[in-house]
Design an enzyme around this catalytic site. Structure first.
Site, mmCIF file in Angstrom:
data_model
loop_
_atom_site.group_PDB
_atom_site.id
_atom_site.type_symbol
_atom_site.label_atom_id
_atom_site.label_comp_id
_atom_site.label_asym_id
_atom_site.label_seq_id
_atom_site.Cartn_x
_atom_site.Cartn_y
_atom_site.Cartn_z
ATOM 1 N N ARG A 1 -8.657 -0.681 4.391
ATOM 2 C CA ARG A 1 -7.994 0.360 3.824
ATOM 3 C C ARG A 1 -6.678 -0.123 3.663
ATOM 4 O O ARG A 1 -5.875 0.376 2.545
ATOM 5 C CB ARG A 1 -7.881 1.381 5.026
ATOM 6 C CG ARG A 1 -8.895 2.330 5.365
ATOM 7 C CD ARG A 1 -8.474 3.447 6.116
ATOM 8 N NE ARG A 1 -7.061 3.743 5.731
ATOM 9 C CZ ARG A 1 -6.389 4.342 6.497
ATOM 10 N NH1 ARG A 1 -6.753 4.772 7.848
ATOM 11 N NH2 ARG A 1 -5.323 4.754 6.102
ATOM 12 N N ASP B 1 4.268 0.260 12.413
ATOM 13 C CA ASP B 1 3.008 -0.675 11.567
ATOM 14 C C ASP B 1 3.094 -2.075 12.015
ATOM 15 O O ASP B 1 2.174 -2.484 11.444
ATOM 16 C CB ASP B 1 3.416 -0.239 10.042
ATOM 17 C CG ASP B 1 2.969 1.004 9.438
ATOM 18 O OD1 ASP B 1 2.549 1.995 10.435
ATOM 19 O OD2 ASP B 1 3.331 1.291 8.368
ATOM 20 N N CYS C 1 -5.238 11.993 13.658
ATOM 21 C CA CYS C 1 -6.257 10.884 13.256
ATOM 22 C C CYS C 1 -5.785 9.959 14.315
ATOM 23 O O CYS C 1 -5.432 10.516 15.491
ATOM 24 C CB CYS C 1 -5.501 10.135 12.120
ATOM 25 S SG CYS C 1 -3.700 9.474 12.000
ATOM 26 N N LYS D 1 0.953 -1.121 0.021
ATOM 27 C CA LYS D 1 0.052 -0.306 -0.004
ATOM 28 C C LYS D 1 0.706 1.333 -0.159
ATOM 29 O O LYS D 1 0.612 2.133 -0.721
ATOM 30 C CB LYS D 1 -0.898 -0.058 1.161
ATOM 31 C CG LYS D 1 -1.583 1.429 1.548
ATOM 32 C CD LYS D 1 -2.527 1.318 2.852
ATOM 33 C CE LYS D 1 -1.822 1.655 4.083
ATOM 34 N NZ LYS D 1 -1.500 2.996 4.549
ATOM 35 N N ASN D 2 1.682 1.190 1.089
ATOM 36 C CA ASN D 2 2.548 2.545 1.244
ATOM 37 C C ASN D 2 3.457 2.680 0.000
ATOM 38 O O ASN D 2 4.360 3.840 0.130
ATOM 39 C CB ASN D 2 3.339 2.537 2.600
ATOM 40 C CG ASN D 2 2.100 2.722 3.864
ATOM 41 O OD1 ASN D 2 1.009 3.078 3.332
ATOM 42 N ND2 ASN D 2 2.513 2.468 4.792
ATOM 43 N N ARG E 1 0.078 13.835 13.887
ATOM 44 C CA ARG E 1 0.719 13.642 12.355
ATOM 45 C C ARG E 1 0.701 14.839 11.795
ATOM 46 O O ARG E 1 0.194 15.082 10.732
ATOM 47 C CB ARG E 1 0.043 12.435 11.769
ATOM 48 C CG ARG E 1 0.087 11.268 12.509
ATOM 49 C CD ARG E 1 -0.646 10.202 11.704
ATOM 50 N NE ARG E 1 0.051 9.855 10.588
ATOM 51 C CZ ARG E 1 -0.205 8.784 9.953
ATOM 52 N NH1 ARG E 1 -1.520 8.265 9.951
ATOM 53 N NH2 ARG E 1 0.333 8.308 8.748
HETATM 54 N N1 EPU Z 1 6.190 14.156 11.634
HETATM 55 C C1 EPU Z 1 6.374 15.320 12.041
HETATM 56 N N2 EPU Z 1 6.266 16.521 11.049
HETATM 57 C C2 EPU Z 1 5.871 16.154 9.835
HETATM 58 C C3 EPU Z 1 5.934 14.834 9.269
HETATM 59 C C4 EPU Z 1 6.220 13.917 10.156
HETATM 60 O O1 EPU Z 1 6.553 15.609 13.129
HETATM 61 O O2 EPU Z 1 6.113 16.992 9.011
HETATM 62 C C5 EPU Z 1 6.401 13.060 12.591
HETATM 63 C C6 EPU Z 1 5.072 12.289 12.647
HETATM 64 O O3 EPU Z 1 4.104 12.786 13.587
HETATM 65 C C7 EPU Z 1 5.657 10.959 13.416
HETATM 66 C C8 EPU Z 1 6.911 10.970 12.691
HETATM 67 O O4 EPU Z 1 7.334 11.991 12.105
HETATM 68 O O5 EPU Z 1 5.846 11.200 14.854
HETATM 69 C C9 EPU Z 1 6.981 9.713 11.465
HETATM 70 O O6 EPU Z 1 6.032 10.177 10.627
HETATM 71 P P1 EPU Z 1 6.110 9.923 9.106
HETATM 72 O O7 EPU Z 1 5.918 11.382 8.398
HETATM 73 O O8 EPU Z 1 7.199 9.184 8.633
HETATM 74 O O9 EPU Z 1 4.622 9.108 8.677
HETATM 75 P P2 EPU Z 1 4.010 9.214 7.533
HETATM 76 O O10 EPU Z 1 4.625 9.419 6.207
HETATM 77 O O11 EPU Z 1 2.621 10.202 7.540
HETATM 78 C C10 EPU Z 1 4.037 6.528 6.764
HETATM 79 C C11 EPU Z 1 3.076 5.646 6.695
HETATM 80 C C12 EPU Z 1 2.253 5.319 7.776
HETATM 81 C C13 EPU Z 1 3.608 4.803 9.012
HETATM 82 C C14 EPU Z 1 4.542 5.650 8.997
HETATM 83 C C15 EPU Z 1 5.854 5.509 9.901
HETATM 84 C C16 EPU Z 1 2.366 5.930 4.155
HETATM 85 C C17 EPU Z 1 1.271 6.289 3.322
HETATM 86 N N3 EPU Z 1 1.926 6.124 5.521
HETATM 87 O O12 EPU Z 1 3.183 7.805 7.344
HETATM 88 O O13 EPU Z 1 1.606 4.049 7.660
HETATM 89 O O14 EPU Z 1 3.158 4.466 10.005
HETATM 90 O O15 EPU Z 1 4.974 6.201 7.720
HETATM 91 O O16 EPU Z 1 6.573 4.301 9.295
HETATM 92 O O17 EPU Z 1 3.581 5.647 3.798
HETATM 93 C C18 EPU Z 1 0.005 2.503 7.894
HETATM 94 O O18 EPU Z 1 0.244 2.192 7.055
HETATM 95 O O19 EPU Z 1 -0.785 1.720 8.796
HETATM 96 C C19 EPU Z 1 0.537 3.894 8.307
HETATM 97 C C20 EPU Z 1 0.111 4.579 9.253
#
Ligand code: EPU
Length: 417
Positions: A396, A304, A116, A22-23, A121
């Site tokens: 999802r 995850d 969420c 998915k990701n 996030r």
């Molecule tokens: N963060 C910030 N600022 C930002 C972005 C992130 O503080 O601008 C923080 C977040 O709050 C968190 C950490 O950085 O504490 C890491 O978050 P990240 O941005 O890496 O998460 P994401 O990109 O929103 C993706 C996956 C998630 C997975 C996370 C961590 C996708 C579409 N989603 O989310 O997948 O948990 O990376 O590996 O790639 C899932 O599939 O169930 C899922 C939630």
């Protein structure tokens, strides 16, 4: 509303094929904004999030069709540069269209995702990076409004490695003027898969998979055919499913090299994982043991997989201390596991799980995608019937999880209420 009814206690047997990630699919779909023409993405999983991204791309003016896990995306130029709240609120990954729209069209309006179930996030790091590349960003009535005549290369440092943030900036930088360097970039295999795809489209990205990524901007990209990597979290979930039921299964099309931390940790609990010519054979022949866990960005143990690991620890011998370091609210499954007889206490970001002999079936409620998976796993091991409600969360991110488990001998039914 659909529910899953699971009668626990059957050791899983047989083989299962892992779907595309998915990701990795969601950023690959967003990357098609960068170039006009016909894009083909293969190994696409049939998931609600993939359909939502398809609807978003169609809203922007593209055409998406999906047949037999092959997606064709036709981009004849976008007619709309706005990602509306109605779509973004159902899927945070919609933020991935921001970078490509801005880079290709000089303008983008994307709803702020908001919090969420697993945490606040924020997307501040995505916006900081785009600003460094010359974008003018305003927040207006819940929307991010970004403009830039042409983005330019920049030196970007992330305080926290962010997966979608790295992907967004990689896509934006691919059409910027000059060189962009992202330090403390996310190293997840999904980031690397996107870089591979984009390089084949004509981008110049080096270092993906390491913590410094360099992107040399080019004037244009062209469409290609890309096959997304298998889902490492789905693979990990099936390893736990075999372990928690004392089963013996073969997982086909898995990429064990993306699962080092997951496989190592699960082997420490006593689950046997052996690479075969087709994938991975997983067996659990003895009482599993507790192990402590701390979630970390890749190559650490993924957040995850934390909920699924916790389900396993509920019936392992001994005590496991689990620390969640990525998201502040990712223990929503704990209250539900406790309804099934698990012995868990939480203090801040640490959960202490004391293994019990048996879990007992109960009606439980899914709260987010991975929490739902942990409840299904617990149900497979529990005595009696478990009814998992709100399984739209599961749909999802897991392709036909119930069907795949049923093929492995699990007693699991999807019912409509
Ligand atoms: N963060 C910030 N600022 C930002 C972005 C992130 O503080 O601008 C923080 C977040 O709050 C968190 C950490 O950085 O504490 C890491 O978050 P990240 O941005 O890496 O998460 P994401 O990109 O929103 C993706 C996956 C998630 C997975 C996370 C961590 C996708 C579409 N989603 O989310 O997948 O948990 O990376 O590996 O790639 C899932 O599939 O169930 C899922 C939630």
């Amino acid at each position: 509303m659909e529910k899953l009814v699971i009668t626990g206690g059957t050791p899983l047997k047989g083989s299962v094929r892992i779907s595309g990630a998915k990701n990795a699919t969601l950023p690959a779909m967003a990357a098609t904004i960068l170039s006009e023409g016909e894009h083909i993405i293969k190994n696409v999983p049939l998931l609600r999030d993939v359909f939502t991204m398809g609807r978003l791309l169609e809203h922007l003016g593209m055409k998406c069709s999906l047949e037999n896990s092959k997606m064709i995306i036709t981009n004849k130029g976008l007619r709309n540069l706005e990602a509306p709240y109605e779509l973004v609120r159902t899927m945070r990954a919609s933020i991935l269209v921001l970078g490509p729209m801005l880079a290709r069209y000089g303008h983008a309006k994307v709803s702020l995702p908001g919090g969420c179930a697993i945490g606040a996030r924020p997307v501040n790091l995505h916006l900081m990076g785009l600003e460094k590349m010359g974008a003018h960003i305003e927040l207006e009535q819940g929307y991010i409004k970004a403009t830039a005549r042409r983005l330019h290369g920049a030196h970007i440092y992330f305080d926290i490695p962010t997966v979608t943030g790295t992907e967004n900036l990689m896509m934006a930088a691919s059409l910027a003027k000059g060189v962009t360097r992202i330090e403390n970039a996310a190293r997840e295999p999904e980031v690397t898969d996107l870089a591979h795809m984009m390089n084949r489209m004509g981008a110049r990205i080096s270092g993906a998979g390491e913590s410094i990524i360099t992107i040399e901007g080019v004037d244009e990209l062209s469409p290609i055919e890309h096959s997304v990597i298998p889902d490492r979290i789905e693979t990990g979930t099936f390893i736990v499913a075999a372990g928690i039921t004392g089963g013996d299964i073969e997982i086909m099309d898995a990429k064990p090299e993306h699962l080092d931390a997951i496989i190592t940790k699960l082997q420490e609990t006593g689950i046997e994982c052996e690479q075969t010519s087709k994938g991975l054979r997983v067996r659990a022949r003895k009482q599993l043991k507790s192990r402590d866990l701390k979630t970390m960005p890749y190559p650490g143990f993924p957040t995850d997989m934390q909920a699924q690991f916790m389900a396993l620890m509920c019936i392992a011998e001994g005590t496991s201390v689990i620390r969640e370091t990525i998201f502040e609210n990712r223990f929503m499954h704990v209250a539900e596991l406790k309804r099934m007889g698990a012995d868990i206490t939480i203090e801040g970001s640490t959960a202490t799980v004391r293994g019990v002999k048996h879990l007992k079936g109960a009606p439980v409620m899914a709260t987010d995608l991975r929490a739902s998976a942990s409840l299904v796993l617990a149900g497979l091991a529990a005595e009696g019937n478990t009814v998992v409600d709100r399984i739209y969360h599961l749909d999802r991110g897991y392709e036909a999880l119930d069907k795949k488990l049923k093929n492995l001998g699990a007693q699991i039914e999807r019912i409509k209420t």
